[in-house]
Design a protein around this motif. Sequence first.
Motif, PDB file in Angstrom:
ATOM      1  N   CYS A   1       0.867  -1.177   0.000  1.00 21.34           N
ATOM      2  CA  CYS A   1       0.000   0.000   0.000  1.00 21.34           C
ATOM      3  C   CYS A   1       0.907   1.231   0.000  1.00 21.34           C
ATOM      4  O   CYS A   1       1.710   1.404   0.915  1.00 21.34           O
ATOM      5  CB  CYS A   1      -0.901   0.006   1.233  1.00 21.34           C
ATOM      6  N   SER A   2       0.793   2.052  -1.040  1.00 14.66           N
ATOM      7  CA  SER A   2       1.706   3.200  -1.119  1.00 14.66           C
ATOM      8  C   SER A   2       1.159   4.384  -0.335  1.00 14.66           C
ATOM      9  O   SER A   2       1.739   5.463  -0.367  1.00 14.66           O
ATOM     10  CB  SER A   2       1.975   3.572  -2.575  1.00 14.66           C
ATOM     11  N   ARG A   3       0.059   4.167   0.338  1.00 21.47           N
ATOM     12  CA  ARG A   3      -0.543   5.187   1.204  1.00 21.47           C
ATOM     13  C   ARG A   3      -0.764   6.499   0.445  1.00 21.47           C
ATOM     14  O   ARG A   3      -0.455   7.568   0.934  1.00 21.47           O
ATOM     15  CB  ARG A   3       0.323   5.407   2.443  1.00 21.47           C
ATOM     16  N   CYS A   4      -1.283   6.340  -0.768  1.00 21.89           N
ATOM     17  CA  CYS A   4      -1.523   7.508  -1.622  1.00 21.89           C
ATOM     18  C   CYS A   4      -2.863   8.160  -1.323  1.00 21.89           C
ATOM     19  O   CYS A   4      -3.112   9.291  -1.717  1.00 21.89           O
ATOM     20  CB  CYS A   4      -1.452   7.099  -3.088  1.00 21.89           C
ATOM     21  N   GLY A   5      -3.752   7.417  -0.668  1.00 19.83           N
ATOM     22  CA  GLY A   5      -5.038   7.994  -0.286  1.00 19.83           C
ATOM     23  C   GLY A   5      -6.067   8.011  -1.407  1.00 19.83           C
ATOM     24  O   GLY A   5      -7.148   8.584  -1.248  1.00 19.83           O
ATOM     25  N   LEU A   6      -5.765   7.393  -2.555  1.00 23.43           N
ATOM     26  CA  LEU A   6      -6.749   7.406  -3.649  1.00 23.43           C
ATOM     27  C   LEU A   6      -8.007   6.611  -3.305  1.00 23.43           C
ATOM     28  O   LEU A   6      -9.048   6.771  -3.921  1.00 23.43           O
ATOM     29  CB  LEU A   6      -6.138   6.856  -4.941  1.00 23.43           C
TER      30      LEU A   6
ATOM     31  N   SER B   1      -7.700   2.530   3.513  1.00 25.86           N
ATOM     32  CA  SER B   1      -6.339   2.074   3.812  1.00 25.86           C
ATOM     33  C   SER B   1      -6.041   2.236   5.312  1.00 25.86           C
ATOM     34  O   SER B   1      -5.450   1.346   5.931  1.00 25.86           O
ATOM     35  CB  SER B   1      -5.335   2.883   2.990  1.00 25.86           C
TER      36      SER B   1
ATOM     37  N   CYS C   1      -7.822   1.609  -6.268  1.00 19.44           N
ATOM     38  CA  CYS C   1      -6.447   1.481  -5.790  1.00 19.44           C
ATOM     39  C   CYS C   1      -5.514   1.139  -6.950  1.00 19.44           C
ATOM     40  O   CYS C   1      -5.704   0.116  -7.603  1.00 19.44           O
ATOM     41  CB  CYS C   1      -6.366   0.389  -4.729  1.00 19.44           C
ATOM     42  N   PRO C   2      -4.516   1.982  -7.222  1.00 21.45           N
ATOM     43  CA  PRO C   2      -3.601   1.678  -8.333  1.00 21.45           C
ATOM     44  C   PRO C   2      -2.890   0.341  -8.159  1.00 21.45           C
ATOM     45  O   PRO C   2      -2.527  -0.302  -9.137  1.00 21.45           O
ATOM     46  CB  PRO C   2      -2.595   2.837  -8.282  1.00 21.45           C
TER      47      PRO C   2
END
Lengths: 462, 225
Positions: free
Chosen positions: A63-68, A88, A131-132
């Motif tokens: 999880c890149s924790r991008c918030g998308l 997330s 989520c990407p």
Amino acid sequence: MAQGTLCNNRPITTEEELHTLLADTHGKKYYAEMHELDVDTDKLGQLIEKTCKSRIRTWLQICSRCGLCAESCFFYLANNHDPKQVPSFKIQKTLGELVRRKGKVDNAFMQKAMDTAWGKCTCCNRCSLYCPMGIGMGVMFSYLRGLCFSQGFVPWEMKIGSGMHRVYRAQMDITGEDFVDTCEWMVEENQEEYPDLEIPVDKEGVDTIYTLNAREPKHYPEDVGDAAILFHIAGENWTVPSKGWEETSIAMFAGDWEGAALQVKEVYSAIERLNPKRMVVTECGHAYRATVIEGPYWAGLESGKTPVETIHYVEWVLEALKTGKLKIDPAKKIKEPVTYQDSCNYIRNGGLSAVGREIMAYIAEDFREMKPCKEHNFCCGGGGGLNGIGRYRQQRNIGMKIKRDQILETGAKLVITPCHNCWDAIRDIEEVYKIGIRWSFLKPLLLSMVIVPEHLRVQEEE
Amino acid sequence: MYQFITGPLLWFSFVFFFVGCVVRVVLYIRGLDWRLDRVTYTKNISFGFKGAVRSIVFWLIPYGTQSWRANPVYTLIFFIFHFAIIVTPIFLSAHNIILMERWGFRLFMLPDAVSDILTLLVICCAMIILLRRIALPQVRILTKPHDILILIITVAPFMTGFFAYHQIPDSEFWTLVHILSGEVMLVAIPLTKLSHVVYFFCSRAQIGIDFGVKRGGMKSGGMKW
């Protein structure tokens, strides 16, 4: 290990246990006992070790924790963009922590995990589309529910529901005899209008075996009658099983995988016993998800498919309309603006988005899409068992604001809801927010506009 | 020192990177379990393959998914950042000259001005990503030191390379730091969240197969990402 008399890590397996738990109004004693419930950390750790493999571990790690995922979640939107509702965040603070700590957590942690897994997520899986990295947070919440259930941290109603499946092989206390009685009653009720109407029980070698939601025989018997009439009009060669007729799975919502497997195996046994060509599932989303999508895996079927081809009721309706088995009286089509609620369980997670639109073209003159819709539609607010959990009623009602606004935006006053949970949630939206809407399954609407063939009509006395 | 970091250490970094990535992928695939994941990976393969390809390809196209379209500015930054990170080091003239000297072949070389612009874009995008992490509450709450660290690890080779190329004193020092930071990044890829270099494809393929063979792909023609 401190275990309560009602709240404990043992699933309900007897009628007596079930009645004792049911007698605890609103789960007052149950939740009081939950505060004292010990976590068997060794067992929990072993369960995680055994069942949490590379897919979930990778999801948690990458999880890149991008918030998308934030804006994909109706809870986040409905709670004024509360960062604590970001999917997330919710999964990392619960399952993520649980896996990192190898199950070494305490009672307070497990209660927080429970409140998040059931009160802040309906496992609608919308976030997994945003989520990407392709992280399936709904799938992980579902897994988390299983871990919570194994330790007894499960909402009262879910424990009851799981027990119902284990004891009655239905989500409610309705036996095979009760079900068959209801079928007979519905035939009698409708025979005046449809003299040859029948609900064939346990008929072997038919084209279609029809399976239901226990709420139908229990609370909405007319739905059973409506289904029978529509099959009758369509000339369907069909049957219902006296055993294995229940499609739903509160056990799935509860995270009781063993109970869920017992339930679907009952249905698959009925298929094997009666040898129909295919199965049709009633207008229910989670029933389809449980028995058709997830069920084969619980039952250990390597094909990943039900023993015979299975279609959802909406697919049957479309087939009947296309083949002319059901003919709609053009004068009786729905004239007012109407919208359609996409059930997460068979639209996003079942691929049936096109079917509803095609049906609408047959039956409605002013069909209006919600925005967003189809695979990207928002959950009704009551999925994942949330409708039935008193402890999270307030959270659910807040979450429903998104669906309320979606419906209002369409301008439609009639919402077609071919899913029991959606039907309930939209009914409750009206009850809570009073926006002046009506809601309906497809069956009664179809019955009001279908042309009854001459030979099935009651002959007028001369 | 220079001999060491451009010799054994460089070899070590590349080998660690490649082997580490391969090990990661192998362990991932070996850990997939049709019963636990409830996905029949080896049945209905054509649907699974189609689902996996759709799941990867749509996400590699700028604005190819609802999620990308819903976040137009972030999407732009995201794609520029990743494009520049991959393209710049591979087609940088200085790297290709070294390749030519050592192994006798080279790839297409970007004009230095273009490489400069791409390098600055990497740095600018990283700054914006960092600011976004701080500014947006829904991202701030998720952010951990690890996220900042991997951003620094990623940007360091670009920044130091820029300083070295433009002879910012002391150029020799920056060259050494540039090589070292590049090696750190290579080693960090299999060990940190940078493993998404390979896991992006694994995870996207997995969920693509899930939707392809189980959750509707056999009835709908494919998930509309």
